[in-house]
Design a protein around this motif. Structure first.
Motif, mmCIF file in Angstrom:
data_model
loop_
_atom_site.group_PDB
_atom_site.id
_atom_site.type_symbol
_atom_site.label_atom_id
_atom_site.label_comp_id
_atom_site.label_asym_id
_atom_site.label_seq_id
_atom_site.Cartn_x
_atom_site.Cartn_y
_atom_site.Cartn_z
ATOM 1 N N PRO A 130 -36.215 -1.020 24.915
ATOM 2 C CA PRO A 130 -35.907 -1.717 26.166
ATOM 3 C C PRO A 130 -34.600 -1.191 26.783
ATOM 4 N N LYS A 131 -34.568 -1.199 28.111
ATOM 5 C CA LYS A 131 -33.394 -0.668 28.807
ATOM 6 C C LYS A 131 -32.143 -1.470 28.445
ATOM 7 N N SER A 132 -32.324 -2.798 28.371
ATOM 8 C CA SER A 132 -31.157 -3.647 28.083
ATOM 9 C C SER A 132 -30.599 -3.355 26.692
ATOM 10 N N PHE A 133 -31.465 -2.961 25.761
ATOM 11 C CA PHE A 133 -31.001 -2.623 24.415
ATOM 12 C C PHE A 133 -30.157 -1.349 24.478
ATOM 13 N N SER A 166 -24.318 -1.676 13.502
ATOM 14 C CA SER A 166 -25.248 -2.805 13.512
ATOM 15 C C SER A 166 -25.191 -3.457 14.876
ATOM 16 N N THR A 167 -26.334 -3.820 15.395
ATOM 17 C CA THR A 167 -26.371 -4.510 16.671
ATOM 18 C C THR A 167 -27.482 -5.549 16.645
ATOM 19 N N THR A 168 -27.319 -6.566 17.473
ATOM 20 C CA THR A 168 -28.311 -7.641 17.492
ATOM 21 C C THR A 168 -28.998 -7.644 18.840
ATOM 22 N N TYR A 169 -30.333 -7.752 18.817
ATOM 23 C CA TYR A 169 -31.093 -7.795 20.067
ATOM 24 C C TYR A 169 -32.178 -8.850 19.923
ATOM 25 N N ASN A 170 -32.192 -9.808 20.832
ATOM 26 C CA ASN A 170 -33.152 -10.921 20.776
ATOM 27 C C ASN A 170 -33.152 -11.619 19.418
ATOM 28 N N GLY A 171 -31.968 -11.796 18.871
ATOM 29 C CA GLY A 171 -31.827 -12.525 17.619
ATOM 30 C C GLY A 171 -32.164 -11.713 16.380
#
Lengths: 302, 355
Positions: free
Chosen positions: B138-141, B302-307
């Motif tokens: 996803p672009k937002s990611f 580490s990153t968080t995307y949509n929980g």
């Protein structure tokens, strides 16, 4: 769930894109005969005058007579009763009149030295069958000696009757012929010829196109969707356990110290492969008869 | 002496007329010499013995211990070490603040360390390159990843050296087909294919940090152990390090499995000329086994995307970057629709006009 929605979208889109094909099929339903009526052309079921030569005379001259010598039904094989002959002849005449082509049937016990194809072509040509300049028409020959049948086509019918149409014709009348129901067989033959000519091959072609399109649609949509999902998964989840340890071999690699291949036993299976079925018909293709006319044809055993 | 049928396992009988051995159950026939050779191979196949790994334990000196601080993350429980000058502030695993736990206690000292060769800037660049190539992400990611939190970490690895010495027995088939008259014949010949050999492995790594995904660590391999040097605490400067919390005994199973799988695959590749090949028995002994404890350089993000948490890792020695990323279901659906429409159109045109 989202993937299911994606698959549904795909199918709906593809079905919408198929609509023009449906429309094409519907629009052509009013299609009638592909042949134009030749005005002023006289009777094609007119019997040969008793004082004229018969068709074998014209065959010896290799000349096509200017008039039709024989009726549309010639039952030399005596397969029909007189009432059946009258009925079949009326059906053939009616449909021939309506479609402006000759739909003829010949029954014969023996064909002598001739092959069914040559005999049917010659009988058609030298009896002067056919309508219009191109002598459009179709003739079914049934020979009882070796239970042969052959369908010859001429003029525009050569292009109209392809392999698929001959298969349809066979499906329509061959079983009656095999059962000895000759009257029903000839009636079914005439009726199927009418159907094919009325459809002019066009509706059938569109139906085939629709069928091919739907098969392509289902198969390609399913395969494409699976491939895209697999690619997206493999692209977004590349992390996986290593399947080997090839990067950690010491120099020199594998050292084989012993190799043995011991024969244990063997099995032999055999499968009966039947010879090709002689009752199936040969495929139709265009050829030139002894008169120099171009004919299509298809035949076989029954 | 009673032999068992290689085909069905039934007891075999000697056929005096044909002077061979015939199975009364499946009617297979065997030459006596072949059967004897096959039986010798079967009887030589024994149970796998216990594997021992030699390890020379090294401990930190008192001076070294003085220079090392232990940090603990209250959020994820991660425990890391760093030299006193580094002053770790955030957990490399979850990004939360860490606190000093106190004096460094006794612990096994690594035998080897591969120093970092890729710096932080290169790691960031690699990450951008990597994520920009992810078509389905996803672009937002792509926009919101916390690039600044890339952290260099020395990850503890157990390194396993061994020589795999093994005998593999396959059942091979050769199929011959021919036609005679109206019959199609298929002859299937069965063979016992035996291959014996040895193959050395050096430094097969298994990560000893429970906080890190084993598959992720295997995916950034291989590490070149020839570039490893004797461990000195000086290498820790500027970086954090984890201490092993998965024992070598536990990791040994994975190393052993990986070596065995690889050995089987290598041996199988030497067998040719069969229509099918099925592994029936595998006897692999690991010999001259040696175990070492090493620290390997890894850049972690580490990153968080949509929980959901996504961890990316880069090999600090050769720059290999990898990590799972989310897939945008809309992009997947749209691509599926376009691919379906194009392939349907192409297939229809080909089918309609060429056939």
């Amino acid at each position: 769930m989202k993937k299911i929605i994606a698959i549904c979208f795909t199918v709906i889109l593809a079905v919408f894109s198929a609509l023009p094909v449906f429309a094409l099929t519907d629009a052509d339903e009013g299609f009638t005969s592909p042949f134009s009526y030749a005005e002023g052309y006289d009777g094609y079921i007119q019997p040969a005058p008793s004082d004229s030569y018969d068709w074998t005379y014209y065959r010896s001259l290799r000349q096509i007579p200017s008039k039709t010598l024989s009726p549309l039904l010639v039952d030399n094989g005596n397969l029909l009763t007189s009432s059946e002959q009258a009925h079949v002849l009326s059906v053939l005449s009616e449909k021939s009149e309506e479609l402006n082509v000759s739909i003829a049937v010949l029954t014969q016990y023996s064909l002598g030295q001739y092959s069914p194809e040559v005999y049917a072509d010659d009988f058609y040509d030298y009896n002067g069958y056919g309508k219009g300049e191109n002598r459009d028409g179709i003739l079914l020959l049934v020979s009882m000696e070796y239970r042969d049948y052959h369908i010859t086509t001429c003029g525009s019918c050569v292009d109209l009757f392809g392999e698929a149409e001959f298969e349809e014709l066979d499906d329509a009348f061959l079983s009656y012929l095999g059962d000895g129901d000759y009257c029903e067989a000839f009636e079914a033959f005439a009726s199927e010829v009418e159907t094919i000519i009325l459809n002019g091959g066009a509706v059938k072609a569109h139906k085939n196109a629709l069928k091919v399109f739907l098969i392509c649609l289902v198969v390609c949509s399913a395969v494409s969707t699976v491939i895209v999902i697999l690619i997206s998964k493999s692209s977004s989840k590349p992390v996986r356990y290593a399947s080997n340890a090839a990067d950690y071999h010491v120099p020199g690699g594998l050292n084989l110290t012993n190799t043995r291949d011991i024969f244990l036993y063997k099995n032999v299976t055999k499968h009966y492969n039947p010879p090709s079925d002689s009752s199936s018909g040969g495929s139709g293709h265009s050829h030139t008869s002894s008169s120099g006319s171009s004919h299509g044809g298809h035949g076989g055993k029954f | 002496m009673q032999y068992k049928c290689p085909n069905c396992g039934g007891g075999l009988e000697f056929n005096t007329e044909a002077q061979n051995v015939k199975c009364p159950f499946c009617d297979s026939e065997f030459a006596t010499e072949d059967l004897k050779a096959y039986d010798e191979i079967l009887s030589s196949e024994t149970e796998q013995k216990q594997i021992e790994w030699e390890k020379e334990d090294r401990l930190y000196t008192e001076d070294e211990k003085e220079n090392i601080s232990v940090y603990s993350c209250k959020s994820c429980g991660g425990e890391i070490i760093a030299d006193n000058t580094t002053g770790a502030t955030h957990c490399p695993y979850c990004g939360n603040p860490v606190i000093v736990m106190g004096k460094f206690a006794d612990s096994l000292k690594p035998d080897l360390v591969i120093p970092f060769k890729i710096d932080k800037e290169s790691a960031k660049k690699k990450y951008y390159e990597y994520i920009s190539k992810k078509f389905f992400a996803p672009k937002s990611f792509k926009l919101n990843s916390h690039i600044d939190e890339i952290k260099g970490l020395y990850v503890p690895f157990w390194l396993f050296d061994a020589i795999a010495d093994g005998t593999l027995r396959f059942k091979g088939t050769r199929v011959r087909k021919w036609t005679q008259g109206n019959y199609d014949y298929t002859e299937t010949s069965y063979f016992a294919v035996v291959r014996q050999g040895n193959l050395g492995y050096e430094a097969v790594p298994v990560d000893g940090a429970s906080k890190l995904d084993d598959a992720l660590m295997e995916s950034i391999g291989p590490f070149e152990v020839k570039d490893a040097v004797d461990f000195q605490t000086a290498y820790l400067t500027g970086f954090m390090a984890d201490r092993y919390d998965v024992s070598s005994q536990t990791c040994e199973q994975r190393a052993s499995q990986r070596i065995r799988n690889d050995f089987e695959s290598e041996v199988r590749n030497t067998v040719h000329g069969y229509t099918s090949l099925t592994l029936e028995n595998s006897q692999i002994y690991l010999q001259k086994n040696r175990l070492r404890y090493a620290l390997y350089p890894v850049w972690l993000l580490s990153t968080t995307y949509n929980g959901e948490k996504y961890t990316f890792a880069m090999n600090g020695q050769n720059g290999k970057f990898i990590g799972n990323s989310p897939a945008d279901s809309k992009k997947v659906a749209l691509t599926s629709i376009i691919a379906s429409a194009l392939s349907t159109a192409a297939a229809f045109l080909i089918a309609y006009f060429c056939f």
